[in-house]
Design a protein around this motif. Structure first.
Motif, PDB file in Angstrom:
ATOM      1  N   THR A 112       0.835  -1.211   0.000  1.00 15.82           N
ATOM      2  CA  THR A 112       0.000   0.000   0.000  1.00 15.82           C
ATOM      3  C   THR A 112       0.861   1.249   0.000  1.00 15.82           C
ATOM      4  O   THR A 112       0.609   2.210  -0.755  1.00 15.82           O
ATOM      5  CB  THR A 112      -0.946   0.011   1.205  1.00 15.82           C
ATOM      6  OG1 THR A 112      -1.734  -1.188   1.202  1.00 15.82           O
ATOM      7  CG2 THR A 112      -1.852   1.222   1.153  1.00 15.82           C
ATOM      8  N   GLU A 113       1.876   1.266   0.838  1.00 17.43           N
ATOM      9  CA  GLU A 113       2.757   2.430   0.884  1.00 17.43           C
ATOM     10  C   GLU A 113       3.538   2.599  -0.415  1.00 17.43           C
ATOM     11  O   GLU A 113       3.750   3.718  -0.896  1.00 17.43           O
ATOM     12  CB  GLU A 113       3.726   2.287   2.068  1.00 17.43           C
ATOM     13  CG  GLU A 113       3.045   2.331   3.424  1.00 17.43           C
ATOM     14  CD  GLU A 113       4.045   2.172   4.562  1.00 17.43           C
ATOM     15  OE1 GLU A 113       5.265   2.117   4.265  1.00 17.43           O
ATOM     16  OE2 GLU A 113       3.618   2.111   5.724  1.00 17.43           O
ATOM     17  N   ILE A 114       3.949   1.457  -1.005  1.00 21.42           N
ATOM     18  CA  ILE A 114       4.686   1.518  -2.269  1.00 21.42           C
ATOM     19  C   ILE A 114       3.797   2.116  -3.364  1.00 21.42           C
ATOM     20  O   ILE A 114       4.221   2.982  -4.141  1.00 21.42           O
ATOM     21  CB  ILE A 114       5.179   0.115  -2.673  1.00 21.42           C
ATOM     22  CG1 ILE A 114       6.224  -0.388  -1.680  1.00 21.42           C
ATOM     23  CG2 ILE A 114       5.753   0.138  -4.087  1.00 21.42           C
ATOM     24  CD1 ILE A 114       6.642  -1.823  -1.917  1.00 21.42           C
ATOM     25  N   ILE A 115       2.536   1.639  -3.419  1.00 19.25           N
ATOM     26  CA  ILE A 115       1.603   2.152  -4.441  1.00 19.25           C
ATOM     27  C   ILE A 115       1.356   3.637  -4.228  1.00 19.25           C
ATOM     28  O   ILE A 115       1.364   4.429  -5.186  1.00 19.25           O
ATOM     29  CB  ILE A 115       0.275   1.361  -4.403  1.00 19.25           C
ATOM     30  CG1 ILE A 115       0.495  -0.067  -4.903  1.00 19.25           C
ATOM     31  CG2 ILE A 115      -0.786   2.062  -5.241  1.00 19.25           C
ATOM     32  CD1 ILE A 115      -0.745  -0.954  -4.817  1.00 19.25           C
ATOM     33  N   ALA A 116       1.141   4.030  -2.975  1.00 18.05           N
ATOM     34  CA  ALA A 116       0.862   5.442  -2.689  1.00 18.05           C
ATOM     35  C   ALA A 116       2.030   6.319  -3.125  1.00 18.05           C
ATOM     36  O   ALA A 116       1.856   7.375  -3.760  1.00 18.05           O
ATOM     37  CB  ALA A 116       0.576   5.619  -1.205  1.00 18.05           C
ATOM     38  N   GLY A 117       3.244   5.893  -2.782  1.00 18.61           N
ATOM     39  CA  GLY A 117       4.416   6.671  -3.175  1.00 18.61           C
ATOM     40  C   GLY A 117       4.622   6.662  -4.670  1.00 18.61           C
ATOM     41  O   GLY A 117       4.987   7.682  -5.281  1.00 18.61           O
ATOM     42  N   ASN A 118       4.380   5.498  -5.282  1.00 19.26           N
ATOM     43  CA  ASN A 118       4.579   5.387  -6.736  1.00 19.26           C
ATOM     44  C   ASN A 118       3.557   6.235  -7.510  1.00 19.26           C
ATOM     45  O   ASN A 118       3.882   6.881  -8.499  1.00 19.26           O
ATOM     46  CB  ASN A 118       4.470   3.920  -7.140  1.00 19.26           C
ATOM     47  CG  ASN A 118       5.258   3.626  -8.405  1.00 19.26           C
ATOM     48  OD1 ASN A 118       6.246   4.286  -8.692  1.00 19.26           O
ATOM     49  ND2 ASN A 118       4.813   2.617  -9.158  1.00 19.26           N
ATOM     50  N   VAL A 119       2.293   6.211  -7.041  1.00 16.38           N
ATOM     51  CA  VAL A 119       1.243   7.003  -7.702  1.00 16.38           C
ATOM     52  C   VAL A 119       1.570   8.487  -7.613  1.00 16.38           C
ATOM     53  O   VAL A 119       1.469   9.232  -8.591  1.00 16.38           O
ATOM     54  CB  VAL A 119      -0.130   6.698  -7.082  1.00 16.38           C
ATOM     55  CG1 VAL A 119      -1.156   7.742  -7.544  1.00 16.38           C
ATOM     56  CG2 VAL A 119      -0.598   5.300  -7.463  1.00 16.38           C
TER      57      VAL A 119
END
Length: 628
Positions: free
Chosen positions: A199-206
């Motif tokens: 979730t954190e990876i997706i949030a940062g990537n987005v």
């Protein structure tokens, strides 16, 4: 942080400069440059993704691979718009697959080689560096293919829904930002599916890819403005999945594209300026066209309103001609028009326009040639001709003056001398002269005075011809009876001569329109001249015929006199001109000039046919008119 942001922006700028530069190239160079550039980006993408990242905020970072991914997608979109060709999608899909296979094999080989103790590894490069990159490269390639198909579908759908070119461009950029941001969800979702921090990876990537998409949108907006001619053409040309998948359509499209390449190569090498006019805009211009208008590149003209090239004085007529031609009307070309260059100077051009189909829609190919030098040459020739005419008139004036002076000296001096001599004799010898001698001298004075008055009247008559023309009063009268009367009047005036007078007419009467006073003067002069230049006993003949085919009456006055030299016949009607063999006869050289003007007042003609020592015939032709 500041250094990181600067490096981030610097890479965005560097990756964006290349498409701009490639877009200004010619077709073949442009395609080669774009595909090499995209291949390099694709190869380096996975490697840079494992090599470094930019921390641009709390829990927000962008890898070097992400930056290359954004540049890759942006460049493909711009290339599709420039080439306006479904084949770009096909080539890019093949390129992604080919590069992924190549990278897979390369990275696998390097990973195996570095993990083998037999291979020398002087830099202690970890084999995991390449092994880790392989699945990311493959996943990235699959997502790129899916995204390309998504772009094709959405772009074509937006074309059908949006008519405004500017709104359409902004919509495309929004789709680009949305897609790369969506990739920020999909990529980690598949790449780190078992990672507890997904979730954190997706949030940062987005967040990172959203920032990246916004940053790349700026050069995209500039690109659409600078290369708007390509975008306008792309927006007006439909692309479809059917063409992407159909081999037969692909072959046909390749043939069409090859034809377009040859056309482009041909027109680019043409020395003439060539424009393609469609929907009131310039859709294409060759190098000669840019040079003609003074533009530094194609981009300055493509997409511009064609009317901007036209001088205001001819703008309306020029556009009407083009639209008339588009509507299937008559081709009114070639014409001369005035173009306005970039520096606002106006140049004359010769324009040819040909209707044809351009990218599936009616258009006009305009071929223009600068005729400035030709116009200057024509102007110079006109000036030279005008100067030549002026010099000729000046020469004729000098000759006229010379002939006038010669006439005054010769013809005026003789009667004046006769008058003076007779007057002196009467004055000095009155007591010694009888009445008959005095009468003889007095009669000589009268004759010389009358002759002198006649000469003066002839000269003054020339000055009155314009007034006579203004007072020209034609009326219907019988020309046969009138000519016969003039002929008899001259015959009676020459009672003491031994000439033979012959009047002939093939018709008894014919009414036409003429000014009796002027016509009397003209015929009297011609008949009197026939008598004057004929020897005693010679025949003076007036012959009248009618030409019914052209409604014309012909009056010929012939004599058996001294004739006119052939080299002087063409000048016999000039002011004060007298033939060399007629100088011993009294005259001013203005009588025939007056006759010719009178005949021309009546829309008639007069010509002279003569043979030395045989005789002369003056042929008068008058139109047969019966209404004033």
């Amino acid at each position: 942080m500041n250094n990181t942001l600067e490096l981030f922006l610097l890479q965005v700028i560097i990756y964006s400069i290349f498409p701009f530069y490639f877009g200004s190239m010619t077709y073949y160079r442009r395609n080669v440059a774009f595909y090499i550039y995209l291949s390099v980006i694709l190869v380096l993408g996975g490697f840079f993704g494992s090599l470094y990242s930019f921390p641009i905020g709390d829990n927000i970072s962008l890898s070097g691979g992400n930056l290359l991914y954004g540049a890759f997608i942006m460049t493909i979109i711009l290339l599709v718009m420039i080439e306006n060709d479904i084949d770009v999608f096909r080539v890019m899909i093949r390129l992604v697959i080919t590069v992924n296979i190549f990278v897979f094999l390369l990275f696998t080989t390097l990973s195996i080689a570095l993990s083998n103790t037999v291979v020398i590894n002087p830099f202690d490069t970890a084999s995991d560096l390449f092994a880790v990159s392989i699945p990311f490269m493959i996943l990235g390639g699959v997502l790129i293919v899916v995204e390309l198909l998504f772009f094709l579908f959405v772009f074509e759908w937006l074309k059908r829904c949006i008519n405004n070119i500017y709104i359409l461009g902004i919509s495309y950029i929004i789709v680009y930002i949305f897609t790369v941001t969506l990739d920020g969800i999909l990529f980690p979702l598949f790449a780190f599916v078992d990672n507890p921090a997904l979730t954190e990876i997706i949030a940062g990537n987005v967040s990172g890819k959203l920032i990246m998409g916004v940053m790349y949108s700026i050069p995209m907006i500039l690109f659409l403005f600078v290369f708007r001619r390509y975008f306008i053409s792309f927006a007006e040309t439909p692309l479809s999945f059917v063409e992407l998948l159909s081999p037969s359509r692909n072959t046909l499209r390749e043939a069409l594209r090859d034809s377009e390449r040859r056309y482009r190569l041909l027109v680019d090498s043409s020395p003439y300026a060539i424009f393609i006019y469609q929907n009131e805009h310039i859709m294409f211009v060759n190098e000669a066209g840019c040079k003609l208008i003074g533009a530094n590149s194609y981009q300055e003209l493509i997409g511009e309103n064609y009317a901007l090239l036209l001088d205001d004085k001819i703008k309306k007529d020029s556009l009407n001609r083009l639209n008339h031609l588009l509507d299937g009307g008559e081709n009114l070309y070639p014409v001369e028009e005035n173009f306005i260059r970039k520096d606002q100077t106006i140049i004359p051009v010769e324009v040819i326009a040909v209707p044809f189909i351009y990218q599936g829609a009616p258009a006009i190919q305009i071929i223009a040639q600068d005729v400035t030098i030709r116009k200057q040459s024509e102007h110079a020739r006109q000036q030279a001709m005008s100067l030549k005419i002026d010099l000729e008139k000046e020469r004729e004036l000098r000759e006229l003056k010379s002939r006038f002076i010669s006439m005054i000296v010769h013809d005026f001096r003789n009667p004046v001398t006769s008058i003076v001599l007779s007057a002196q004799l009467i004055t000095r010898y009155t007591e010694k002269m009888n009445a008959d001698a005095i009468n003889t001298k007095a009669e000589s004075i009268v004759r010389s005075s009358n002759h002198l008055n006649k000469l003066i009247d002839d000269v003054l008559e020339l000055g009155r011809m314009e007034t006579i023309k203004n007072n020209f009063s034609p009326a219907v009268s019988d020309i046969i009876a009138f000519a016969h009367r003039v002929f008899n009047d001259v015959k009676q005036q020459q009672e003491e001569s031994s000439h033979q007078f012959v009047f002939e007419a093939t018709i008894d009467s014919l009414e036409i329109i003429f000014d009796t006073e002027l016509m009397y003067r003209a015929l009297e002069n011609l008949i009197t001249n026939a008598v004057k230049y004929s020897p005693a006993g010679g025949t003076v003949k007036l012959h009248i015929t009618q030409n019914t085919k052209i409604d014309q009456i012909n009056i010929n006055i012939a004599d058996q006199g001294i004739g006119i030299p052939p080299n002087e016949i063409s000048r016999i009607f000039d002011f004060f001109h007298r033939a060399d063999n007629a100088l011993s006869f009294q005259g001013t050289g203005v009588g025939l000039t007056i006759v010719k003007q009178i005949i021309e007042f009546h829309d008639g003609t007069i010509e002279c046919v003569s043979t030395i020592n045989v005789g002369t015939t003056f042929k008068v032709s008058l139109p047969i008119n019966t209404s004033v």
